[in-house]
Each structure stands twice: as structure tokens, then as C-alpha cells.
Design a protein around this motif. Structure first.
Motif, PDB file in Angstrom:
ATOM      1  N   MET A   1       0.907  -1.405  -0.021  1.00 52.74           N
ATOM      2  CA  MET A   1       0.032  -0.072   0.090  1.00 52.74           C
ATOM      3  C   MET A   1       0.743   1.385  -0.046  1.00 52.74           C
ATOM      4  O   MET A   1       0.570   2.117  -0.875  1.00 52.74           O
ATOM      5  CB  MET A   1      -1.040  -0.041   1.145  1.00 52.74           C
ATOM      6  N   GLN A   2       1.634   1.257   0.814  1.00 54.32           N
ATOM      7  CA  GLN A   2       2.702   2.424   0.921  1.00 54.32           C
ATOM      8  C   GLN A   2       3.480   2.770  -0.297  1.00 54.32           C
ATOM      9  O   GLN A   2       3.840   3.946  -0.690  1.00 54.32           O
ATOM     10  CB  GLN A   2       3.872   2.519   2.143  1.00 54.32           C
ATOM     11  N   GLU A   3       3.840   1.590  -1.005  1.00 53.98           N
ATOM     12  CA  GLU A   3       4.310   1.837  -2.363  1.00 53.98           C
ATOM     13  C   GLU A   3       3.522   2.672  -3.528  1.00 53.98           C
ATOM     14  O   GLU A   3       4.043   3.355  -4.167  1.00 53.98           O
ATOM     15  CB  GLU A   3       5.009   0.655  -3.006  1.00 53.98           C
ATOM     16  N   LYS A   4       2.154   2.253  -3.450  1.00 55.48           N
ATOM     17  CA  LYS A   4       1.082   2.674  -4.217  1.00 55.48           C
ATOM     18  C   LYS A   4       1.054   4.255  -3.886  1.00 55.48           C
ATOM     19  O   LYS A   4       1.047   4.983  -4.885  1.00 55.48           O
ATOM     20  CB  LYS A   4       0.021   1.939  -4.182  1.00 55.48           C
ATOM     21  N   VAL A   5       0.996   4.596  -2.574  1.00 54.23           N
ATOM     22  CA  VAL A   5       0.809   5.946  -2.332  1.00 54.23           C
ATOM     23  C   VAL A   5       1.969   6.790  -2.666  1.00 54.23           C
ATOM     24  O   VAL A   5       1.946   7.888  -3.067  1.00 54.23           O
ATOM     25  CB  VAL A   5       0.484   6.164  -0.901  1.00 54.23           C
ATOM     26  N   ALA A   6       3.200   6.376  -2.459  1.00 52.93           N
ATOM     27  CA  ALA A   6       4.572   6.947  -2.849  1.00 52.93           C
ATOM     28  C   ALA A   6       4.650   7.250  -4.469  1.00 52.93           C
ATOM     29  O   ALA A   6       4.909   8.294  -4.770  1.00 52.93           O
ATOM     30  CB  ALA A   6       5.696   6.022  -2.636  1.00 52.93           C
ATOM     31  N   LYS A   7       4.107   6.133  -4.897  1.00 56.81           N
ATOM     32  CA  LYS A   7       4.204   6.183  -6.646  1.00 56.81           C
ATOM     33  C   LYS A   7       3.099   7.329  -6.997  1.00 56.81           C
ATOM     34  O   LYS A   7       3.449   8.130  -7.802  1.00 56.81           O
ATOM     35  CB  LYS A   7       3.714   4.964  -7.279  1.00 56.81           C
ATOM     36  N   ALA A   8       2.002   7.474  -6.440  1.00 55.65           N
ATOM     37  CA  ALA A   8       0.988   8.295  -6.923  1.00 55.65           C
ATOM     38  C   ALA A   8       1.642   9.926  -6.601  1.00 55.65           C
ATOM     39  O   ALA A   8       1.434  10.654  -7.439  1.00 55.65           O
ATOM     40  CB  ALA A   8      -0.223   7.996  -6.152  1.00 55.65           C
TER      41      ALA A   8
ATOM     42  N   HIS B   1      -4.725   9.906   6.489  1.00 50.88           N
ATOM     43  CA  HIS B   1      -5.839   8.575   5.832  1.00 50.88           C
ATOM     44  C   HIS B   1      -5.142   8.014   4.823  1.00 50.88           C
ATOM     45  O   HIS B   1      -5.841   6.932   4.306  1.00 50.88           O
ATOM     46  CB  HIS B   1      -6.935   9.566   5.342  1.00 50.88           C
ATOM     47  N   TYR B   2      -3.852   8.087   4.718  1.00 47.64           N
ATOM     48  CA  TYR B   2      -3.069   7.170   3.903  1.00 47.64           C
ATOM     49  C   TYR B   2      -2.329   5.972   4.501  1.00 47.64           C
ATOM     50  O   TYR B   2      -1.524   5.209   4.046  1.00 47.64           O
ATOM     51  CB  TYR B   2      -2.057   8.042   2.890  1.00 47.64           C
ATOM     52  N   ILE B   3      -2.630   6.069   5.861  1.00 47.08           N
ATOM     53  CA  ILE B   3      -1.967   5.076   6.653  1.00 47.08           C
ATOM     54  C   ILE B   3      -3.080   4.360   7.308  1.00 47.08           C
ATOM     55  O   ILE B   3      -4.006   4.795   8.101  1.00 47.08           O
ATOM     56  CB  ILE B   3      -1.181   5.773   7.863  1.00 47.08           C
ATOM     57  N   GLU B   4      -3.109   2.889   7.459  1.00 43.91           N
ATOM     58  CA  GLU B   4      -3.893   2.057   7.850  1.00 43.91           C
ATOM     59  C   GLU B   4      -3.817   2.023   9.440  1.00 43.91           C
ATOM     60  O   GLU B   4      -4.903   2.261  10.376  1.00 43.91           O
ATOM     61  CB  GLU B   4      -3.787   0.418   7.376  1.00 43.91           C
ATOM     62  N   ASP B   5      -2.463   1.882   9.881  1.00 47.41           N
ATOM     63  CA  ASP B   5      -2.309   1.555  11.482  1.00 47.41           C
ATOM     64  C   ASP B   5      -2.255   2.934  12.166  1.00 47.41           C
ATOM     65  O   ASP B   5      -0.879   3.339  12.227  1.00 47.41           O
ATOM     66  CB  ASP B   5      -1.183   0.570  11.768  1.00 47.41           C
TER      67      ASP B   5
ATOM     68  N   LYS C   1      -4.131  19.032 -14.323  1.00 51.74           N
ATOM     69  CA  LYS C   1      -3.686  19.235 -15.825  1.00 51.74           C
ATOM     70  C   LYS C   1      -2.094  18.920 -16.243  1.00 51.74           C
ATOM     71  O   LYS C   1      -1.851  18.757 -17.202  1.00 51.74           O
ATOM     72  CB  LYS C   1      -3.810  20.735 -15.927  1.00 51.74           C
ATOM     73  N   GLU C   2      -1.317  18.879 -15.100  1.00 54.50           N
ATOM     74  CA  GLU C   2       0.170  18.533 -15.345  1.00 54.50           C
ATOM     75  C   GLU C   2       0.421  17.166 -15.462  1.00 54.50           C
ATOM     76  O   GLU C   2       1.542  16.664 -15.954  1.00 54.50           O
ATOM     77  CB  GLU C   2       0.879  19.124 -14.112  1.00 54.50           C
ATOM     78  N   THR C   3      -0.681  16.364 -14.970  1.00 55.90           N
ATOM     79  CA  THR C   3      -0.104  14.828 -14.857  1.00 55.90           C
ATOM     80  C   THR C   3      -1.236  13.885 -15.561  1.00 55.90           C
ATOM     81  O   THR C   3      -0.838  12.758 -15.712  1.00 55.90           O
ATOM     82  CB  THR C   3      -0.245  14.285 -13.480  1.00 55.90           C
ATOM     83  N   GLY C   4      -2.349  14.264 -15.747  1.00 55.48           N
ATOM     84  CA  GLY C   4      -3.517  13.475 -16.307  1.00 55.48           C
ATOM     85  C   GLY C   4      -4.044  12.873 -15.188  1.00 55.48           C
ATOM     86  O   GLY C   4      -3.635  13.218 -13.850  1.00 55.48           O
ATOM     87  N   PRO C   5      -4.787  11.590 -15.407  1.00 53.83           N
ATOM     88  CA  PRO C   5      -5.271  11.020 -14.332  1.00 53.83           C
ATOM     89  C   PRO C   5      -4.292   9.982 -13.389  1.00 53.83           C
ATOM     90  O   PRO C   5      -3.573   9.512 -13.955  1.00 53.83           O
ATOM     91  CB  PRO C   5      -6.167   9.964 -14.901  1.00 53.83           C
ATOM     92  N   VAL C   6      -4.396  10.284 -12.173  1.00 54.67           N
ATOM     93  CA  VAL C   6      -3.558   9.480 -11.254  1.00 54.67           C
ATOM     94  C   VAL C   6      -4.471   8.883 -10.136  1.00 54.67           C
ATOM     95  O   VAL C   6      -5.346   9.426  -9.558  1.00 54.67           O
ATOM     96  CB  VAL C   6      -2.466  10.506 -10.407  1.00 54.67           C
ATOM     97  N   GLU C   7      -4.365   7.506  -9.942  1.00 53.22           N
ATOM     98  CA  GLU C   7      -4.906   6.719  -8.931  1.00 53.22           C
ATOM     99  C   GLU C   7      -4.412   6.893  -7.602  1.00 53.22           C
ATOM    100  O   GLU C   7      -3.506   6.735  -7.482  1.00 53.22           O
ATOM    101  CB  GLU C   7      -4.899   5.243  -9.384  1.00 53.22           C
ATOM    102  N   VAL C   8      -5.269   7.280  -6.882  1.00 58.99           N
ATOM    103  CA  VAL C   8      -4.790   7.581  -5.340  1.00 58.99           C
ATOM    104  C   VAL C   8      -5.721   6.676  -4.333  1.00 58.99           C
ATOM    105  O   VAL C   8      -6.757   6.596  -4.614  1.00 58.99           O
ATOM    106  CB  VAL C   8      -5.173   8.986  -4.981  1.00 58.99           C
TER     107      VAL C   8
END
Length: 242
Positions: free
Chosen positions: A1-8, A118-122, A172-179
Motif C-alpha cells: 500500500m505505501q508503495e502505491k501511495v508513494a508512486k501516486a 488517511h493514507y495510513i492504515e495503522d 492538468k500537469e499529470t493527467g489521471p492519477v490513481e490515489v
């Protein structure tokens, strides 16, 4: 999960650095004014941790008020953007808040965490660490998604379920980003906080009218002002280490 958040947020860093301060009304005219009102005007001689610093807007504000600031973020690109903003005025580093903080006990007078938890579960582990690094009588100020907003916007079937959700941010700078982020009920937020801290204030912010004359702001106010007065988007918590 944290890798996905960091990538976004690596993807979003260019938007945060170039346009969010002015073009995102939810940040500029809503969350940030409400948070800043809860901070002392003079932070001279205070040590502050900006936990989830993004591109460094809060870091810069804390420095302007005289604080000695340490800023951390999961995203390397956000940390780079923060460093570009504040130079060597603050200690800025990459760190995952779901891991133990690399600071000694009782290092900080104040922790500010804007729209990050809210990006952290624990929350138990991160709030334990926040308490450890805060000095006696230190303060924690954080903002998160308002749980009822999430319940409404994402059409959840169970408000009380702790659930991982996905949103698409189209900049506008990135297009769609999944968060991706976690929904927690108000009960969970309050109980998690009061397990470690004494609750001082809970704020359901209202849009500030101070910025309505800013270039480009009027469209945002027309679209969002009445809606946010009825349905708060964010929740702010101020808590004390006692």
C-alpha cells in the motif's frame, strides 16, 4: 500500500509544486486557512515536525513564523519539491510514517500533519510515535478526509467499515492519477486520537471568504462554497500530549 501511495504522489509532485497553492481551492481557501488559525502566530524557539510535507507549503509557513522545522514525506519527488521551496532552512527527508520515526524522544514542540493520516492504515503505531517524539505538553494538529464525506462520495455500504478506497485525481500537469486511501469512521478517528492524546479541538472547517478576490478563485467559490457549508470535506483535530 505505501508503495502505491508513494508512486501516486511522486507523479503528483509537479502539480503540487506548480499549481496546487493557487488552483486547488480545497487546499488554498478551505483546509489551509482553518489549520493555520489553530497555530500560534509566533513559533520562535519551537521545534516543529511537518509530517507529510508534500511540496512544502506548510514547511514554508512554519519557517515564516519562526520555527525550526523538520519535514518528512513518503514521496521522494515531494521531498525534492519541498527542498526546492525552502532550501536549507529546514531539515527535509524521505520517511514512511508507518515506520518508527528517526528522532529522539521529546524532540518536537509541535507536529503538523496535513491530509496525510488517511493514507495510513495503522494509526496506533504512528500516533504512538508522534507521542514519543513530542515534548511534554506538545501539540498535534492534523487534518484528514471527513469520514461522512467519504461515505457519501464513495457510496459506501457500511459507514463503520475500515476500508481501502481508490480515487482518480485528474491534474492538468499529470493527467489521471490513481490515489488510494483508508476510510475511518468518526468513532475510529476520535478513539485512536484519545488513546494517545488529550483532545483539545475538533474542527469541521468552513470555506474562508478571505480569498474570494484572488485571481481565478470566484469559480471555485461559486461551485463549492454552499456545498461545503452543508457537507464538510475535511476534519481537523488538535490534540495535546498531557
Amino acid at each position: 500500500m505505501q508503495e502505491k501511495v508513494a508512486k501516486a504522489f511522486d507523479q503528483l509532485a509537479v502539480a503540487y509544486a506548480s499549481s496546487v497553492d493557487q488552483s486547488s481551492g480545497h487546499n488554498a481557501y478551505y483546509e489551509r486557512p482553518a489549520m493555520m488559525k489553530l497555530l500560534p502566530e509566533d513559533l520562535t524557539d519551537m521545534t516543529v515536525l511537518d509530517a507529510g510535507c508534500a511540496a512544502g507549503w506548510y514547511t514554508a509557513q512554519l519557517l515564516e513564523r519562526g520555527a525550526a522545522v523538520t519535514a518528512i514525506d513518503l514521496s521522494q519527488a515531494m521531498v525534492a519539491a519541498c527542498r526546492r521551496r525552502v532550501g536549507n532552512q529546514a531539515n527535509v527527508m524521505v520517511h514512511d510514517l508507518s515506520q518508527p520515526l528517526p528522532f529522539e524522544d521529546e524532540s518536537f514542540d509541535l507536529i503538523v500533519s496535513s491530509l496525510t493520516l488517511h493514507y495510513i492504515e495503522d494509526w496506533d503505531s504512528v500516533l504512538t510515535e508522534f507521542r514519543r517524539v513530542l515534548k511534554p505538553n506538545g501539540q498535534l494538529l492534523f487534518s484528514v478526509h471527513h469520514p461522512f464525506m467519504v461515505y457519501q462520495q464513495f457510496d459506501q455500504q457500511d459507514y463503520f467499515a475500515r476500508e481501502l478506497l481508490t480515487d482518480i485525481w485528474n491534474k492538468k500537469e499529470t493527467g489521471p492519477v490513481e490515489v488510494t486511501f483508508y476510510h475511518k469512521s468518526m468513532m475510529d478517528i476520535v478513539n485512536s486520537t484519545t488513546k494517545h492524546f488529550t483532545l483539545d479541538q475538533m474542527i469541521e472547517p468552513q470555506p474562508s471568504e478571505d480569498f474570494i478576490d484572488q485571481p481565478g478563485a470566484l469559480d471555485w467559490y461559486k461551485r463549492w462554497y454552499d456545498r461545503l457549508m452543508r457537507d464538510p470535506w475535511f476534519l481537523i483535530v488538535k490534540a495535546l500530549k498531557t
